[in-house]
Design an enzyme around this catalytic site. Structure first.
Site, PDB file in Angstrom:
ATOM      1  CE  LYS A  46      -9.802  -1.451  -4.709  1.00 37.08           C
ATOM      2  NZ  LYS A  46      -9.684  -2.019  -6.064  1.00 37.08           N
ATOM      3  CB  THR A  47      -4.207   4.603  -0.606  1.00 39.75           C
ATOM      4  OG1 THR A  47      -2.857   5.000  -0.483  1.00 39.75           O
ATOM      5  CG2 THR A  47      -5.047   5.415   0.362  1.00 39.75           C
ATOM      6  CD  GLU A  48      -0.131  -1.341   1.789  1.00 37.68           C
ATOM      7  OE1 GLU A  48       0.992  -1.017   2.242  1.00 37.68           O
ATOM      8  OE2 GLU A  48      -0.352  -2.428   1.243  1.00 37.68           O
ATOM      9  CG  HIS A  49       1.979   4.275   2.758  1.00 34.60           C
ATOM     10  ND1 HIS A  49       2.099   3.937   4.085  1.00 34.60           N
ATOM     11  CD2 HIS A  49       2.614   3.294   2.063  1.00 34.60           C
ATOM     12  CE1 HIS A  49       2.791   2.810   4.186  1.00 34.60           C
ATOM     13  NE2 HIS A  49       3.098   2.406   2.975  1.00 34.60           N
ATOM     14  N   PRO A  50      -1.996   7.193   2.595  1.00 36.31           N
ATOM     15  CG  PRO A  50      -3.861   7.490   3.944  1.00 36.31           C
ATOM     16  CD  PRO A  50      -2.521   6.849   3.918  1.00 36.31           C
TER      17      PRO A  50
END
Length: 409
Positions: A46-50
């Site tokens: 779900k992360t936008e910015h790993p």
């Protein structure tokens, strides 16, 4: 019914449903090379910015070079691992039987979950096998807003996690709302990418610093052509009360240099080119450093830096990484366009480590305000702390994971 039995019941029913709906298990599971301990990394889908996974893996390998890895969840670039032969990538196991198959085949020593995800079957399955789970870089705020049933499942999962490493106090509060005990939680700070300081010729820096002493210097790094006009207008305003101020414009496509010179002439600003190898004199207003090779030099000389590509779109080079000036002590001004560095801008903004502007007038005011050394120094200190603190966070997380795996904590 107390909260603990309710969460346990909700989780058992959820896993039973997963088992009923399970698809066929994998025919075979590949085994990574080597015989070192295996760390299972699950990256939130779900992360936008790993997070900076490559540097986290490097921190773990620095402590134990024999580690092997199992990767599930969100995409992790394979170049994060120096030796791809010690890495296996599998789909996320979403039912208890598939988790058992994976555990039996690979025998992971620990599961590290990165980001905002609580994969129920995975957490339950590995903990039932006696494998510890560490949750890192988890904010968990969204989980506190779930329905009572889903919330009960999440509380059951949180109770099985050995340690929760959170980036800030807001995330710590969310973890406690989900039932985590204070002893489970540690605030490590956020995982941010760390970059080495750009190099510079020290003899050249000393010589220019002597020539430019007592002059206010500020830098526009890789501006677009519309931003060039904006910074020149801001410099005009600065010259009204600081007539010896010098603007350095660095990082330009070669075809824009003549346009920049013409714009300086139109606005009545005396400009010189770095390639002409003339040192700036007192009546020079703008130094145009055409290429990007000396950016480390300009960051070191300029206590204030406007980051191009963040305020106005247009022709120009790629925006520079915001941690470049941050790591070298330059106070940062930037616009609302994050470009490829949204995560880093968010980190700097939340720490009051950069000055956000919205338009030309705000740029002019920011440059004027930051001629005050104390204001520029405060901004630069905050930015330096963010840009360099990432390495310590990575080491802390790597240590917590490996200590737990080795039974030390």
């Amino acid at each position: 019914m107390s909260q603990a039995p309710a969460s346990s019941l909700a989780l058992r029913l959820h896993l039973w449903r997963r088992a009923v709906l399970a698809v066929d298990r994998q025919d075979s599971i590949p085994i990574p090379d080597g015989d070192g301990p295996l760390v299972h990394i699950h990256m939130s889908e779900k992360t936008e910015h790993p997070p900076a996974i490559q540097q986290l893996v490097a921190a773990m390998l620095a402590r134990n070079p024999d580690l092997r890895f199992l990767v599930t969840g969100g995409a992790i670039p394979m170049d994060a691992f120096p030796d791809p032969s010690v890495v296996v990538t599998l789909p996320v196991p979403r039912d208890p039987a598939t988790v058992r198959q994976m555990v039996q085949a690979l025998a992971p020593r620990i599961l590290m979950i990165l980001g905002d995800q609580l994969p129920a079957a995975l957490i339950a399955g590995v903990t039932e096998a006696g494998i510890p789970v560490i949750l890192a870089e988890a904010r968990l705020v969204a989980y506190t807003r779930r329905s009572s049933w889903r919330g009960a499942i999440n509380r059951g999962l949180i109770s099985r996690i050995s340690r929760i490493l959170v980036p800030d106090q807001s995330a710590a509060g969310a973890a406690m709302q989900l039932g985590a005990a204070p002893a489970q939680i540690e605030t490590t700070g956020p995982i941010v990418e760390t970059i080495p300081p750009l190099p510079a010729n020290e003899a050249e820096r000393r010589a220019l610093a002597q020539i430019l002493r007592a002059r206010h210097i500020w830098l526009a790094a890789a501006p677009t052509m519309p931003e060039v006009t904006a910074v020149l207008l801001a410099h005009q305003s600065t010259l009204h009360h600081n007539h010896r101020a010098l603007l350095i414009i660095a990082g330009l496509p070669p075809e824009l240099v003549p346009e920049v010179q013409k714009e300086c002439e139109r606005l009545g600003l005396a400009s010189i080119l770095r390639t002409e190898d003339h040192d700036p004199e007192d009546d020079d207003h703008v130094l145009i450093a055409e290429d990007s090779y000396e950016m480390g030099l300009w960051y070191r000389l300029a206590p204030v830096c406007f980051m191009g590509g963040t305020l106005m779109r247009g022709e120009g080079l790629e925006p520079r990484h915001p941690f470049e000036p941050a790591a070298l002590g330059s106070a940062i001004i930037h616009g609302p366009i994050p470009g490829p560095h949204a995560a880093e801008w968010n980190q700097l903004g939340s720490a009051e480590a950069a000055r956000l502007i919205a338009d030309q007038d705000a740029l002019t005011k920011a440059v004027d305000d930051l001629t005050a050394p104390d204001q520029a120094a405060t901004l630069a200190r905050n930015a330096w702390a963010i840009s360099t603190g990432g390495a310590a966070v990575l080491r802390t997380i790597a240590d917590r994971v490996l200590n737990r795996m080795e039974g030390k904590a």
